[in-house]
Scaffold this active site. Sequence first.
Site, PDB file in Angstrom:
ATOM      1  N   GLU A   1       2.933  -4.739   1.783  1.00  0.00           N
ATOM      2  CA  GLU A   1       2.230  -3.562   1.306  1.00  0.00           C
ATOM      3  C   GLU A   1       1.264  -3.970   0.208  1.00  0.00           C
ATOM      4  O   GLU A   1       1.478  -4.936  -0.500  1.00  0.00           O
ATOM      5  CB  GLU A   1       3.231  -2.537   0.766  1.00  0.00           C
ATOM      6  CG  GLU A   1       4.143  -2.013   1.858  1.00  0.00           C
ATOM      7  CD  GLU A   1       5.252  -1.132   1.300  1.00  0.00           C
ATOM      8  OE1 GLU A   1       5.043  -0.557   0.222  1.00  0.00           O
ATOM      9  OE2 GLU A   1       6.289  -1.059   1.940  1.00  0.00           O
TER      10      GLU A   1
ATOM     11  N   HIS B   1      -1.993   2.699  -2.226  1.00  0.00           N
ATOM     12  CA  HIS B   1      -1.101   1.704  -1.630  1.00  0.00           C
ATOM     13  C   HIS B   1      -1.018   1.924  -0.135  1.00  0.00           C
ATOM     14  O   HIS B   1      -1.399   2.969   0.380  1.00  0.00           O
ATOM     15  CB  HIS B   1       0.278   1.691  -2.298  1.00  0.00           C
ATOM     16  CG  HIS B   1       1.155   2.868  -1.980  1.00  0.00           C
ATOM     17  ND1 HIS B   1       1.048   4.077  -2.607  1.00  0.00           N
ATOM     18  CD2 HIS B   1       2.172   2.993  -1.094  1.00  0.00           C
ATOM     19  CE1 HIS B   1       1.971   4.908  -2.124  1.00  0.00           C
ATOM     20  NE2 HIS B   1       2.659   4.280  -1.203  1.00  0.00           N
TER      21      HIS B   1
ATOM     22  N   HIS C   1       1.084   1.774   3.562  1.00  0.00           N
ATOM     23  CA  HIS C   1       2.368   1.850   4.247  1.00  0.00           C
ATOM     24  C   HIS C   1       2.235   1.036   5.529  1.00  0.00           C
ATOM     25  O   HIS C   1       1.271   1.226   6.274  1.00  0.00           O
ATOM     26  CB  HIS C   1       2.708   3.304   4.597  1.00  0.00           C
ATOM     27  CG  HIS C   1       3.232   4.102   3.447  1.00  0.00           C
ATOM     28  ND1 HIS C   1       3.564   5.422   3.560  1.00  0.00           N
ATOM     29  CD2 HIS C   1       3.480   3.750   2.170  1.00  0.00           C
ATOM     30  CE1 HIS C   1       4.010   5.860   2.385  1.00  0.00           C
ATOM     31  NE2 HIS C   1       3.958   4.870   1.518  1.00  0.00           N
TER      32      HIS C   1
ATOM     33  N   ASP D   1       7.249   7.029  -4.327  1.00  0.00           N
ATOM     34  CA  ASP D   1       5.815   7.215  -4.546  1.00  0.00           C
ATOM     35  C   ASP D   1       5.575   8.369  -5.511  1.00  0.00           C
ATOM     36  O   ASP D   1       4.756   8.280  -6.425  1.00  0.00           O
ATOM     37  CB  ASP D   1       5.100   7.532  -3.228  1.00  0.00           C
ATOM     38  CG  ASP D   1       5.079   6.356  -2.272  1.00  0.00           C
ATOM     39  OD1 ASP D   1       5.295   5.216  -2.728  1.00  0.00           O
ATOM     40  OD2 ASP D   1       4.856   6.584  -1.081  1.00  0.00           O
TER      41      ASP D   1
HETATM   42 ZN    ZN Z   1       4.397   4.789  -0.370  1.00  0.00          ZN
END
Ligand code: ZN
Length: 135
Positions: free
Chosen positions: A28, A73, A75, A86
Site C-alpha cells: 500500500e 493511500h 487499497h 482509516d
Molecule cells: Zn485504507
Amino acid sequence: MRKKKVEGIARDTLEFIMETCRSSMPNEFAALLRAEKGIITEVVYLPGTEPSRMSALIRLYMLPNMEVVGSVHSHPSSNIGPSSQDLLLFTRTGDYHIIVGPPFDDHSWACYNASGEKRDLPVVDVEFDSSEEDF
Ligand code: ZN
C-alpha cells in the site's frame, strides 16, 4: 493543525498518485497532501517508509511544522471505502482523504472528509510555476 479550504486537486498530482500507487503494488502507498492556493498540488511522503500504511502515516503525522489538508493511500483491493483504522487517521490529518484502488485510473478513487463521508474533489488543470514557491 490549521484547516484550509480546498477547491480541487491538480490533474498532474492525481496522475502522479495513481502512478505511484500502481508501482507500489502489492504494497500500500500512503502519503499526506498539501495544497497551494486551494488546490492540492503536493504529495508528501518519506522515502523508506515501511510498507504498512498505518506506520507510514503515523510517522508522517509526527513530522513537525507540516501543514496538510489531508491524506492519500491505496487499497490493494478494489474496495475503496475507508476502514475503521482509516477513519482514525482521517480525523487527525485534515479534511480531504483520497483512497485509490486498482486499476488506478480516473475512476478508481474517492475522496472523503474527516468523518469518512464521501465528498467531491474536482480535478483541475494547473500550470505549475516553480518560481512561486512560498515556503
Ligand atoms: Zn485504507
